[in-house]
Write an enzyme that holds these catalytic residues in place. Structure first.
Site, PDB file in Angstrom:
ATOM      1  N   LYS A 113       5.470  -0.102  -5.982  1.00 34.52           N
ATOM      2  CA  LYS A 113       4.372  -0.459  -6.373  1.00 34.52           C
ATOM      3  C   LYS A 113       4.645  -0.910  -7.867  1.00 34.52           C
ATOM      4  O   LYS A 113       3.761  -1.809  -8.457  1.00 34.52           O
ATOM      5  CB  LYS A 113       3.276   0.775  -6.368  1.00 34.52           C
ATOM      6  CG  LYS A 113       2.757   0.724  -4.949  1.00 34.52           C
ATOM      7  CD  LYS A 113       1.309   1.258  -5.005  1.00 34.52           C
ATOM      8  CE  LYS A 113       0.932   1.390  -3.332  1.00 34.52           C
ATOM      9  NZ  LYS A 113      -0.448   1.986  -3.249  1.00 34.52           N
ATOM     10  N   LYS A 195       5.355  -3.249   6.513  1.00 37.87           N
ATOM     11  CA  LYS A 195       4.184  -2.205   6.783  1.00 37.87           C
ATOM     12  C   LYS A 195       2.932  -3.109   6.635  1.00 37.87           C
ATOM     13  O   LYS A 195       2.882  -3.935   5.682  1.00 37.87           O
ATOM     14  CB  LYS A 195       4.041  -0.807   6.183  1.00 37.87           C
ATOM     15  CG  LYS A 195       3.260  -0.650   5.034  1.00 37.87           C
ATOM     16  CD  LYS A 195       3.059   0.423   4.943  1.00 37.87           C
ATOM     17  CE  LYS A 195       2.138   0.784   3.453  1.00 37.87           C
ATOM     18  NZ  LYS A 195       1.088   1.813   3.367  1.00 37.87           N
ATOM     19  N   LYS A 198      -3.425  -2.841   3.455  1.00 41.38           N
ATOM     20  CA  LYS A 198      -4.635  -3.482   2.903  1.00 41.38           C
ATOM     21  C   LYS A 198      -4.815  -4.160   1.720  1.00 41.38           C
ATOM     22  O   LYS A 198      -5.537  -4.974   1.336  1.00 41.38           O
ATOM     23  CB  LYS A 198      -5.720  -2.437   3.178  1.00 41.38           C
ATOM     24  CG  LYS A 198      -5.675  -1.263   2.239  1.00 41.38           C
ATOM     25  CD  LYS A 198      -6.892  -0.397   2.185  1.00 41.38           C
ATOM     26  CE  LYS A 198      -6.463   1.112   2.475  1.00 41.38           C
ATOM     27  NZ  LYS A 198      -5.970   1.653   1.251  1.00 41.38           N
TER      28      LYS A 198
HETATM   29  P1  ATP Z   1      -2.472   0.166  -0.007  1.00 43.49           P
HETATM   30  O1  ATP Z   1      -2.185  -1.019   0.600  1.00 43.49           O
HETATM   31  O2  ATP Z   1      -3.397   0.356  -1.096  1.00 43.49           O
HETATM   32  O3  ATP Z   1      -1.277   0.999  -0.780  1.00 43.49           O
HETATM   33  P2  ATP Z   1      -2.522   1.182   2.480  1.00 43.49           P
HETATM   34  O4  ATP Z   1      -2.861   0.484   3.492  1.00 43.49           O
HETATM   35  O5  ATP Z   1      -0.966   1.390   2.473  1.00 43.49           O
HETATM   36  O6  ATP Z   1      -2.919   1.100   1.183  1.00 43.49           O
HETATM   37  P3  ATP Z   1      -3.208   4.079   2.264  1.00 43.49           P
HETATM   38  O7  ATP Z   1      -4.650   4.273   1.566  1.00 43.49           O
HETATM   39  O8  ATP Z   1      -2.043   4.221   1.339  1.00 43.49           O
HETATM   40  O9  ATP Z   1      -3.257   2.648   3.012  1.00 43.49           O
HETATM   41  O10 ATP Z   1      -2.921   4.846   3.475  1.00 43.49           O
HETATM   42  C1  ATP Z   1      -3.832   5.593   4.587  1.00 43.49           C
HETATM   43  C2  ATP Z   1      -3.291   6.190   5.649  1.00 43.49           C
HETATM   44  O11 ATP Z   1      -3.149   5.048   6.458  1.00 43.49           O
HETATM   45  C3  ATP Z   1      -1.820   6.899   5.419  1.00 43.49           C
HETATM   46  O12 ATP Z   1      -1.962   8.051   6.068  1.00 43.49           O
HETATM   47  C4  ATP Z   1      -0.883   5.823   5.646  1.00 43.49           C
HETATM   48  O13 ATP Z   1       0.284   6.655   6.005  1.00 43.49           O
HETATM   49  C5  ATP Z   1      -1.719   5.071   6.737  1.00 43.49           C
HETATM   50  N1  ATP Z   1      -0.893   3.753   6.992  1.00 43.49           N
HETATM   51  C6  ATP Z   1      -1.152   2.873   5.931  1.00 43.49           C
HETATM   52  N2  ATP Z   1      -0.623   1.832   6.430  1.00 43.49           N
HETATM   53  C7  ATP Z   1      -0.145   2.143   7.613  1.00 43.49           C
HETATM   54  C8  ATP Z   1       0.534   1.145   8.664  1.00 43.49           C
HETATM   55  N3  ATP Z   1       0.791  -0.025   8.511  1.00 43.49           N
HETATM   56  N4  ATP Z   1       0.749   1.749   9.871  1.00 43.49           N
HETATM   57  C9  ATP Z   1       0.707   3.207   9.925  1.00 43.49           C
HETATM   58  N5  ATP Z   1      -0.081   3.853   9.297  1.00 43.49           N
HETATM   59  C10 ATP Z   1      -0.317   3.331   7.867  1.00 43.49           C
END
Ligand code: ATP
Ligand code: LTN
Length: 330
Positions: A113, A195, A198
């Site tokens: 980040k 990965k 969002k």
């Molecule tokens: P950001 O993009 O804002 O960092 P994010 O999409 O990575 O957010 P988080 O809010 O950080 O989402 O994560 C929420 C939950 O979803 C966590 O348990 C994280 O491990 C899970 N998660 C996020 N992205 C993935 C993915 N691509 N595959 C599986 N689990 C995920």
């Protein structure tokens, strides 16, 4: 015997993706009968990256409604918004003083980040994991259902808990991670080595839980795959492996069944089927979400009640901690 405790959180940084759903949220709902579950929309974590206040407010409410839409029942769980419960910031400060600079420097999410936002490498981004540790430890959680990307943060939470317990005697339950087997890491549709996220700049890289069916099918059809045409789960076929895992998760078919289903068919047919299956799986969630977003008063009642319960449970841990470290009671 008392049920074991589960804690997990999700940031309201945008509309949740299929990765969030298959990697985390689906489990949250599945575990609520067997465990005492606490789930939080972690808006305090979200401001480690600059947020527009209007969007953050809207995303937080929409995120809360989405947790209800995926089947989390506020009667069975404690479902709350992190900034509504003071103990999180309070314990986070204490834990900051029991977390080493070197440990935080090694966190890959911090490194990623800060590389993505070089103009805003703030201290909150750096100490993010000790706030997350506070979230978990306040509820004496046994288990933390998250995606694979959170493994390192969870390890650090365990280290902090063990360190504190070592100095002051048993204070915190040391939590374990709980990761789904096949979908712990749903990959980006545009770069299957990354990965799905969002906050990715390219919306074609993720399926949002609120994408209309036609958009879902279109995004899956334009997912990056290899130049082969065999629908098979093999090393090196990252794009196809990702789509197969997704298809398996939403249809409950095994990888082998899927391979058989598409013998003699090409990627076109396969992608169409994946797109349709995902759209179908998300349809009831989207309907529920639309309905809840029209019931603002109900949502408010829910998150207020959730915050009260969370405050009560977490205050007990905070009191214990303050006493142990020598804070004079008021
Ligand atoms: P950001 O993009 O804002 O960092 P994010 O999409 O990575 O957010 P988080 O809010 O950080 O989402 O994560 C929420 C939950 O979803 C966590 O348990 C994280 O491990 C899970 N998660 C996020 N992205 C993935 C993915 N691509 N595959 C599986 N689990 C995920
Ligand atoms: N860091 C997590 C979100 C999060 C969390 C938590 C997850 C904050 N606090 C406590 C589990 C338990 C993330 O980025 N996915």
């Amino acid at each position: 015997m008392d049920k074991k405790v589960i804690f997990s959180g999700i940031q309201p940084t945008g509309t949740f993706t299929l990765g969030n759903y298959l990697g985390a949220l689906q489990n949250w709902a599945a575990l609520q009968d067997e465990y005492n579950c606490c789930y939080s929309v972690v808006n305090m974590h979200a401001i480690t990256v600059r947020q527009d206040p209007k969007d953050l407010r809207a995303n937080t409410l929409s995120a809360y409604a989405m947790l209800l839409s995926v089947g989390i029942d506020p009667e069975k769980c404690i479902l709350f918004i992190q900034s509504h419960v003071r103990t999180h910031a309070e314990l986070a400060w204490v834990l900051d003083c029991y977390t080493q600079f070197g440990e935080l420097s090694r966190m890959t999410q911090f490194k990623d980040k800060s590389a993505r936002h070089p103009e805003n490498i703030n201290c909150g981004l750096f100490t993010y994991p000790s706030l997350m540790a506070a979230d978990i430890l306040l509820y004496q959680a046994d288990l933390v259902p998250v995606g694979d990307d959170q493994r390192q943060h969870l390890e650090l939470t365990r280290d902090i808990a063990e360190r504190f317990n070592g100095i002051y005697g048993n204070t915190f339950t040391v939590p374990d991670g709980y990761y789904p087997k096949l979908t712990a890491r749903v990959m980006s549709l545009q770069d299957p080595t990354k990965k799905m996220s969002k906050s990715d700049d390219n919306p074609k890289s993720y399926i949002s839980l609120l994408d209309p069916p036609a958009t879902i099918v279109k995004k899956i059809k334009s997912a990056v795959t290899d130049s082969d045409s065999l629908v098979a789960y093999r090393e090196g076929k990252d794009g196809i492996n990702n789509l197969m895992s997704i298809y398996s998760a939403v249809t409950k078919k095994s990888l082998e069944q899927i391979e058989n289903e598409f013998v003699g068919k090409g990627y076109g047919d396969f992608k169409q089927a994946v797109g349709e299956a995902v759209a179908e799986a998300l349809r009831p969630i989207q309907e529920k979400h639309a309905q809840l977003m029209r019931e603002k008063a109900f949502l408010e009642d829910c998150y207020r009640a959730g915050a009260e319960k969370a405050q009560q449970v977490s205050q007990r841990t905070l009191d214990k901690v303050y006493k142990k470290i020598g804070f004079l009671p008021r």
